[in-house]
Design an enzyme around this catalytic site. Structure first.
Site, PDB file in Angstrom:
ATOM      1  N   SER A  11       0.822  -1.218   0.000  1.00 38.10           N
ATOM      2  CA  SER A  11       0.000   0.000   0.000  1.00 38.10           C
ATOM      3  C   SER A  11       0.851   1.262   0.000  1.00 38.10           C
ATOM      4  CB  SER A  11      -0.931   0.005   1.220  1.00 38.10           C
ATOM      5  OG  SER A  11      -0.184  -0.057   2.429  1.00 38.10           O
ATOM      6  N   GLY A  12       2.093   1.140  -0.493  1.00 35.01           N
ATOM      7  CA  GLY A  12       2.975   2.297  -0.595  1.00 35.01           C
ATOM      8  C   GLY A  12       2.734   3.073  -1.872  1.00 35.01           C
ATOM      9  N   CYS A 128      11.556   0.409 -12.581  1.00 31.57           N
ATOM     10  CA  CYS A 128      11.133   1.605 -13.316  1.00 31.57           C
ATOM     11  C   CYS A 128      12.186   1.986 -14.354  1.00 31.57           C
ATOM     12  CB  CYS A 128      10.857   2.758 -12.362  1.00 31.57           C
ATOM     13  SG  CYS A 128      12.261   3.267 -11.336  1.00 31.57           S
TER      14      CYS A 128
END
EC number: 1.2.1.10
Length: 311
Positions: A11-12, A128
């Protein structure tokens, strides 16, 4: 067609951004957000949106009624945590999309190899930096052999949560391996910079490739096509400037400390920036946007190809 229910572990920043994107999906239904910190902003936001939550982690989630209905589980925790999660979810026959650098399953870069690996029970979204740069290396290696690929990913420090910071070593290792196994480079190297500048700066990526001699216009065209392909699902992904070329000849070779022989051939430098869609964090957090957009695109493709484990 009914939407496919998904859950997100973590949930970051990454998990919450992915949740916001999933809510916009035409084929996926955001069912559950799983965290371990009951005070996290992500869980609070999910509750306000009417999404089921648990702060008991995966161990509690697997005991809930919602777990049975979930077809795809996104893991946006950490590499160390995913090692354990992967084992549990495999035993329970759940399709997993891994957004950590754990790389339990094969790497997925949507514009390069997605259709070849989406049938695997656990797929890995690299990092990323990998999502931003591996497509460029793949585009160049499609024109001429790439002997060495080095990337530098610079992201705003404020966009990096605890999970990202815990994964720094795994980031460099996983990204470098993906430059080779998916990008096609003989050797890959990755560097990440958490830039503390205020106001936060947009994500920037530099790709440097040492390759055989080739037609510069052909390489430039291949890079531009790839950028356009990535931008179809990450609109803020773009070239910062024109592709740069430098030739090294026998009379003026490039001396590489780690190599036995001097390099002669073509150096290609590509400069990128990634602006986020600001679904959760502001637009400077392009690193979140490219990772979560790639994961979402992969899961949506699984539904299109009916390649979801356990269905």
């Amino acid at each position: 067609m009914d939407k496919v229910k998904v859950a997100i572990i973590g949930s970051g920043n990454i998990g919450t951004d992915l949740m916001m994107k999933t809510l916009r999906s035409s084929s996926l239904e955001m069912a559950v957000l799983v965290g371990v910190d009951p005070r996290s902003d992500g869980l609070a936001r999910a509750e306000r949106l009417g999404i089921a939550t648990t702060s008991g982690g995966l161990d509690h989630f697997v005991t809930t009624p919602e777990f049975e209905d979930v077809a795809i589980v996104f893991d946006a925790t950490s590499a160390a945590a995913h090692e354990r999660h992967a084992s549990i979810l495999a035993q329970l026959n759940k399709q997993v999309v891994d957004l950590t650098p754990a790389a339990v399953g094969p790497y997925v870069i949507p514009t390069v190899n997605m259709d070849r690996v989406v049938g695997e029970p656990n797929v890995n979204m690299v990092t990323c930096g990998g999502q931003a740069t591996v497509p460029i290396v793949a585009a160049i290696s499609g024109v001429t052999p790439v002997h060495y690929a080095e990337i530098v990913a610079s992201i705003a420090s404020r966009s990096a949560g605890p999970g990202t910071r815990a994964n720094i070593d795994e980031f460099t290792e996983t990204t470098a391996l993906a430059l080779e196994s998916v990008g096609g480079a003989t050797q890959g190297k990755a560097i990440i910079v958490l830039n503390p500048a205020e106001p936060p700066l947009i994500m920037r990526d530099t790709v440097l490739c040492l390759c055989d001699e080739a037609d510069e216009t052909e390489i430039e065209a291949a890079v531009e096509r790839m950028v356009a392909s990535v931008a179809e699902f990450v609109p803020g992904y773009r070239l910062k400037q024109k592709v740069q070329f430098q030739r090294y000849t026998r009379n003026s070779p490039l001396r590489l400390p780690e190599q036995e022989a001097d390099f002669t051939g073509l150096q290609v430098s590509v400069f990128l920036e990634v602006e986020g869609a600001a679904h959760y964090l502001p637009a400077y957090a392009g690193n979140l946007d490219i990772m979560t957009s790639a994961a979402l695109r992969t899961a949506e493709r699984m539904t299109e190809l009916d390649a979801i484990r356990g269905k």
